[in-house]
Structures are given as C-alpha cells and as structure tokens.
Design a protein around this motif. Sequence first.
Motif, PDB file in Angstrom:
ATOM      1  N   SER A   1       0.835  -1.202   0.000  1.00 20.63           N
ATOM      2  CA  SER A   1       0.000   0.000   0.000  1.00 20.63           C
ATOM      3  C   SER A   1       0.874   1.259   0.000  1.00 20.63           C
ATOM      4  CB  SER A   1      -0.920   0.002   1.225  1.00 20.63           C
ATOM      5  OG  SER A   1      -1.738  -1.160   1.241  1.00 20.63           O
ATOM      6  N   ILE A   2       1.981   1.202   0.746  1.00 23.74           N
ATOM      7  CA  ILE A   2       2.903   2.334   0.788  1.00 23.74           C
ATOM      8  C   ILE A   2       3.603   2.507  -0.562  1.00 23.74           C
ATOM      9  CG2 ILE A   2       5.048   3.152   1.842  1.00 23.74           C
ATOM     10  CD1 ILE A   2       4.026   1.891   4.492  1.00 23.74           C
ATOM     11  N   GLU A   3       3.993   1.382  -1.178  1.00 19.93           N
ATOM     12  CA  GLU A   3       4.613   1.465  -2.513  1.00 19.93           C
ATOM     13  C   GLU A   3       3.612   2.026  -3.519  1.00 19.93           C
ATOM     14  OE1 GLU A   3       6.457  -1.324  -6.095  1.00 19.93           O
ATOM     15  OE2 GLU A   3       6.221  -2.205  -4.096  1.00 19.93           O
ATOM     16  N   TRP A   4       2.365   1.545  -3.463  1.00 19.24           N
ATOM     17  CA  TRP A   4       1.322   2.052  -4.366  1.00 19.24           C
ATOM     18  C   TRP A   4       1.190   3.573  -4.237  1.00 19.24           C
ATOM     19  CZ3 TRP A   4      -3.030   4.481  -2.300  1.00 19.24           C
ATOM     20  CH2 TRP A   4      -3.981   4.913  -3.244  1.00 19.24           C
ATOM     21  N   ALA A   5       1.168   4.070  -2.997  1.00 18.29           N
ATOM     22  CA  ALA A   5       1.017   5.505  -2.771  1.00 18.29           C
ATOM     23  C   ALA A   5       2.161   6.284  -3.430  1.00 18.29           C
ATOM     24  CB  ALA A   5       0.960   5.794  -1.270  1.00 18.29           C
ATOM     25  N   HIS A   6       3.385   5.795  -3.270  1.00 18.49           N
ATOM     26  CA  HIS A   6       4.528   6.463  -3.890  1.00 18.49           C
ATOM     27  C   HIS A   6       4.395   6.463  -5.411  1.00 18.49           C
ATOM     28  CE1 HIS A   6       7.526   7.557  -0.817  1.00 18.49           C
ATOM     29  NE2 HIS A   6       6.940   6.630  -0.070  1.00 18.49           N
ATOM     30  N   ARG A   7       3.962   5.349  -5.962  1.00 14.87           N
ATOM     31  CA  ARG A   7       3.890   5.251  -7.424  1.00 14.87           C
ATOM     32  C   ARG A   7       2.735   6.070  -8.006  1.00 14.87           C
ATOM     33  NH1 ARG A   7       7.919   2.404  -8.880  1.00 14.87           N
ATOM     34  NH2 ARG A   7       8.751   0.679  -7.619  1.00 14.87           N
ATOM     35  N   THR A   8       1.778   6.469  -7.181  1.00 11.00           N
ATOM     36  CA  THR A   8       0.707   7.344  -7.664  1.00 11.00           C
ATOM     37  C   THR A   8       1.103   8.813  -7.553  1.00 11.00           C
ATOM     38  OG1 THR A   8      -0.358   7.496  -5.483  1.00 11.00           O
ATOM     39  CG2 THR A   8      -1.083   5.713  -6.949  1.00 11.00           C
ATOM     40  N   GLY A   9       2.274   9.094  -6.943  1.00 14.23           N
ATOM     41  CA  GLY A   9       2.709  10.469  -6.780  1.00 14.23           C
ATOM     42  C   GLY A   9       2.214  11.135  -5.520  1.00 14.23           C
ATOM     43  N   ASN A  10       1.512  10.375  -4.669  1.00 18.47           N
ATOM     44  CA  ASN A  10       1.012  10.909  -3.391  1.00 18.47           C
ATOM     45  C   ASN A  10       1.455   9.966  -2.281  1.00 18.47           C
ATOM     46  OD1 ASN A  10      -0.338  11.993  -1.228  1.00 18.47           O
ATOM     47  ND2 ASN A  10      -2.403  11.618  -2.037  1.00 18.47           N
ATOM     48  N   PRO A  11       2.670  10.159  -1.736  1.00 18.23           N
ATOM     49  CA  PRO A  11       3.243   9.212  -0.776  1.00 18.23           C
ATOM     50  C   PRO A  11       2.409   8.968   0.480  1.00 18.23           C
ATOM     51  CG  PRO A  11       4.931  10.707  -1.593  1.00 18.23           C
ATOM     52  CD  PRO A  11       3.609  11.242  -2.077  1.00 18.23           C
ATOM     53  N   ASP A  12       1.495   9.887   0.818  1.00 22.20           N
ATOM     54  CA  ASP A  12       0.671   9.718   2.014  1.00 22.20           C
ATOM     55  C   ASP A  12      -0.680   9.072   1.731  1.00 22.20           C
ATOM     56  OD1 ASP A  12       2.546  10.807   3.773  1.00 22.20           O
ATOM     57  OD2 ASP A  12       1.845  12.853   3.416  1.00 22.20           O
ATOM     58  N   ALA A  13      -0.939   8.709   0.481  1.00 20.26           N
ATOM     59  CA  ALA A  13      -2.267   8.191   0.110  1.00 20.26           C
ATOM     60  C   ALA A  13      -2.624   6.909   0.858  1.00 20.26           C
ATOM     61  CB  ALA A  13      -2.336   7.969  -1.399  1.00 20.26           C
ATOM     62  N   TRP A  14      -1.626   6.141   1.261  1.00 22.80           N
ATOM     63  CA  TRP A  14      -1.893   4.878   1.964  1.00 22.80           C
ATOM     64  C   TRP A  14      -2.584   5.106   3.302  1.00 22.80           C
ATOM     65  CZ3 TRP A  14       0.214   3.792   6.783  1.00 22.80           C
ATOM     66  CH2 TRP A  14       1.231   4.644   7.220  1.00 22.80           C
ATOM     67  N   LYS A  15      -2.398   6.285   3.888  1.00 29.14           N
ATOM     68  CA  LYS A  15      -2.928   6.545   5.222  1.00 29.14           C
ATOM     69  C   LYS A  15      -4.453   6.530   5.249  1.00 29.14           C
ATOM     70  CE  LYS A  15       1.125   9.192   6.710  1.00 29.14           C
ATOM     71  NZ  LYS A  15       1.640  10.514   7.148  1.00 29.14           N
TER      72      LYS A  15
END
Length: 610
Positions: A267-281
């Motif tokens: 989930s954290i990797e996904w957030a980084h790859r979408t350009g929003n590193p905090d999206a996993w939260k």
Amino acid sequence: MTESVVVNVAWPYANGPRHIGHVAGFGVPSDVFARYQRMRGRNVLMVSGTDEHGTPLLVQADKESISVRELADRYNRQIAEDLAGLGLSYDLFTRTTTRNHYAVVQELFKGLYANGYMIKETTKGAISPSTGRTLPDRYIEGTCPICGADDARGDQCDNCGNQLDPADLINPVSKINGETPEFIDTEHFLLDLPSLADALREWLSTREDWRPNVLKFSLNLLKDIRPRAMTRDIDWGIPIPVEGWEENSAKKLYVWFDAVIGYLSASIEWAHRTGNPDAWKDYWQNPEARHYYFQGKDNITFHSQIWPAELLGYAGRGSKGGEQHALGEPNLPTEIVSSEFLTMSGSKFSSSKGVVIYVKDFLKEFGPDPLRYFIAVAGPENTDTDFTWDEFVRRINNELANGWGNLVNRTVSMAHKNFGEVPAPASLSEADKKILQLAEESFATVAEALEHSKFKVAITAAMHVVGEANAYIADQEPWKLAKDDSQRERLATVLWTALQVVSDCNVMLTPFLPHIAQQVHETLGRSGVWAAEPRIEEVADDLPVELVGVGLPPQGHTYPIITGDYDQQQATWARVDVEPGTALAKPKPLIAKLDPELGETGPEWAPVQN
C-alpha cells in the motif's frame, strides 16, 4: 464521505508457476469482491505480490542450478503474467524483495522490539542433516502430539487447530527430502503472543460476521497461545534490525513475519507510485476503512493471529503497553475471507506430485472467464471441492454458453435482424413487467451476497435471472411475432424488454466475467471501457528508504507490477437503461462450447488420470 475498502490478497509463493488451485482460493474471489466494491463507488485498494523469501525458494534454486534471486525474478514475472491474464484487478501487485518492503518490515520489527513484544530466547531449530540448511516449520510433518492426527505440520495441526513447534511432532519428517530433521539449540527473537492474547481475544470477540469456520479456528488458537519465533537461521531474507544482529548473514526474519506485512508495504509502494506518498494513510490509518483478507484455509492463523498481533504490539496495545511509532496504528482486519481447497480427483493440487493444472495452460486454451465462472459457481468457498473436466465442460456448456451466451446472442440477433437498433417499446404486458421487476430486484439480492463474500449465492442469483429471461423469450416467441406485421409493436416491446434484462444481467455478472461483460457492453451498441482490465508495467526499485543489514536488494533493480486505471471504467452497480434507437450490429458468439469429449479425456497438457 466515500468509503475506503482494502482488498488484501494472499501472496503467491514465487517458487513455481501458479495452478488453478491457488487462484481458486485467493485470486478470483478477491477480484470479484474488488470489482463489485468499485462498481458501488467505493475507494478500493487491492494489493498483493509474490512472496519470495524462505527455504523453499533456496531448495528450488538449487534444483535449477541458478541463484535464488534469478529464480524469484523468473517466477515473479510468470505469476504476474498469469494473474493479469486472469483479469485480477490489482491496484498494485508487487513483490517482497523490494527495498520498500524491507524498510517497512524492519520498521514493524523495531516498533515491536521497542515495545517489548519481541523477546530473545534459545529455542530448538530444525535443520536438514544432509545440507545443514534450516527447515521451515511448514515443511516438517509428523503426528500431532495433542490429537494424534498423522499429517500435522511443524507450525500447526489443521485437525485440532493447535499451534505447534516442529520439535513437538511425533516422528517428524522433512517434506523437502524425507529426512528426519535434527534439532539444535539456536537463539532467536520470538513474538510474545501471550502478552497480546487478551487484546487479540477482545478484538476477535467483535468479529461476529466472519465465516463460522474462520472465527472458530481463530478463537481456538488462543487456548494454547505461546511465544512464536520470528527469526530463522537462513541466509536469504530480511536482516534483523537489532544491533549485533543486522550484520549476521546467517540469521534473517521469518518469511511469515515479513509476508503479512506485505499488505501494508504494498500500500505504501502504491502511494509512492501514484505520486502521493501519504495516500496509503486513508486506507490504513482511517478507522472507517474496511480491510478484507483473501486466502486459503491453511493460512488463517497468520492472518487472524500473527498479523493482528504484530499490529497490536506495534501500536502498544498489548499487556506491556508501549508507544506508537512511525506508521501509527494501522487498521486491523475487518474480515478474513478464507476458502477451502480445490482438489483434483480427490487430491490437493500439488506441483511436486504432478496433480496440477497450471493457470498459464488453462488461459491459453480456454481464456479467463470460463475459469472465473467455474471457480465462482463451483469453487471451494465453504468446503473442499473436486475439480473434474467433466464438471467444467458441463458448467461451461450448459450454463455459460447455453444460458448466458445464448440469451445475449438470440436477443441482439433478433433485434438487429428486425430493427437494426434497440426498438422502442409500446405498453408493457404483465409478463414484461414481471421479468423486468425480477431483474431490478436481483441487484439487491446479488449485492447482499457479494457484501458478505457469498460468491456462489451471488452468481446463482444472477444466473437465475438469465434462466428466467430465456424462459420469457421462449414464452413470448418473438420469431413468430416477426412473421406477422400486425404484431410489430409487440415484437419491439418483447425485444426491448429482453435487451433491458440482458443489460441488467451484464451488470450483475461483470465482477465475475469482466472480459465477457465488456463484449456484451459493445454488443449492446455501447462504446468505451465498461470493465477495466489490469496491465503489467516495468518499474525500478527506487523508493527512498533507509535500510540496515547485509544482503539487501540492489537499488534500481527492475521488476513487473500489475496495476490499472479502474476509476476510468463505466461499470456501476445500477440498471443502465437501453436507449431506443441505439444501433446494433450482428453479434459474434460470446462463449465457445466445449467438445463433450474433453470431459472424458481432459486436454493433452492435463489428461484425466484413469
């Protein structure tokens, strides 16, 4: 506020290609659920990847005379291709040998250690006498010392549900080479489960809507709970982030400690790859987000006990208390959706025993949706289920081809031939209203089943509408109406009604049959993406992380991921009105019927064993 739903899918082990028994348990059910949730307008995050640590990979690499990283790379790619080909709509399918995963795992360990839930003890470790290599608990079998079952594993007995250690087993044998293991004293870190037992019990007592077998099994685990080793004597894995241990190349974190953390790290990797590193939260620190875990019944203990215990201890919620750390207080599972085993001729699928039907071969010959249909309607949802070619042929021919395929083809063909477009209806008869009402009411019936992961109930309800629609057409006899010019208005009404029901059924069948659903969407004269499909992308292991230890993944290493643009699809869980005047083309056959002989012989690559 839009609901957030995390679909956490079991991590397939990267020591070989996947067979249909694997995807029957974790693959298709999770994708049906995720696709349905997206159609309801919810924020869905579906994550998984290949599990690439542990002794079995080392053993397989030795057999193939290649490095373990080469082996992991090969099967990571093969598995990604298989799962994407099956249409599994991952937001991110990654792997456990990424630098990001190592960093998240080390952070969880450090938090547990700081809070006092990782304790150091001298234990008995099993090794292979011939190789000196550590034997994983799951690869040791023997007689259970508690109930006497003769197929207990070194980590648990499936018969009585008790947690075991390999040294507890009577007459233990290595599943890898048949040897009797040697047990030696070795120092390891153990997860202090007894200090987390009350918190686990309190949490499990709130899980009232789980499948009964999962909840009962999980509660039984608490009866004999004891510390469990979370490190291993092995040179392939994640370094232990404790001073004096991180540089020890012969000791690594237990593969099952790190594998379950993959849901969070992905989930954290996904957030980084979408350009929003905090999206996993929004998915992991939002108490309103719901988390569903899909796997086979042999993995229940790791998802209903070990993983929740890791999360509780990391958040300082056990009897020892503790502080919160960098990742906060990640959400606990909402539900563990566990399937039973898919067998073939009464045997559990096993590559080593030659009892296997590989996904790759199946997709090449039959395509994805026939397999998805079979798993949904006849898979091992609540009991072990035997796969036979005879049953597969019967289901596909009688239900999918003669039922659904025939309904679409005959309805659109008659409308195209007689009108060239969706006709405008006149006044509706009671028969018209009845079938339309059944279709409309079935949205709620199917949805209720899918909300509770009752996939057989859901697809059976949808296919019931298909059957009733075929019966409606047989009763109304539009082919006779077409021969009478005075019945032209009635013909238009019957065909419009049938087309609307086809559209309704296609919506309800979309989570199960996304590829066919896209074809039906186009057959009804519509354009654009109805049911989005996953794609494979090549990415670099380049997330900014801090790691400690030896044997770390190389920075910049490339690997395939599965992802997709699912927000762009049109599929929604509601009636889509068929618009009179929409141009229709002559339809192409949707579902090829199978040769009945296939049921008796099987294909060349997986023949029936007489």
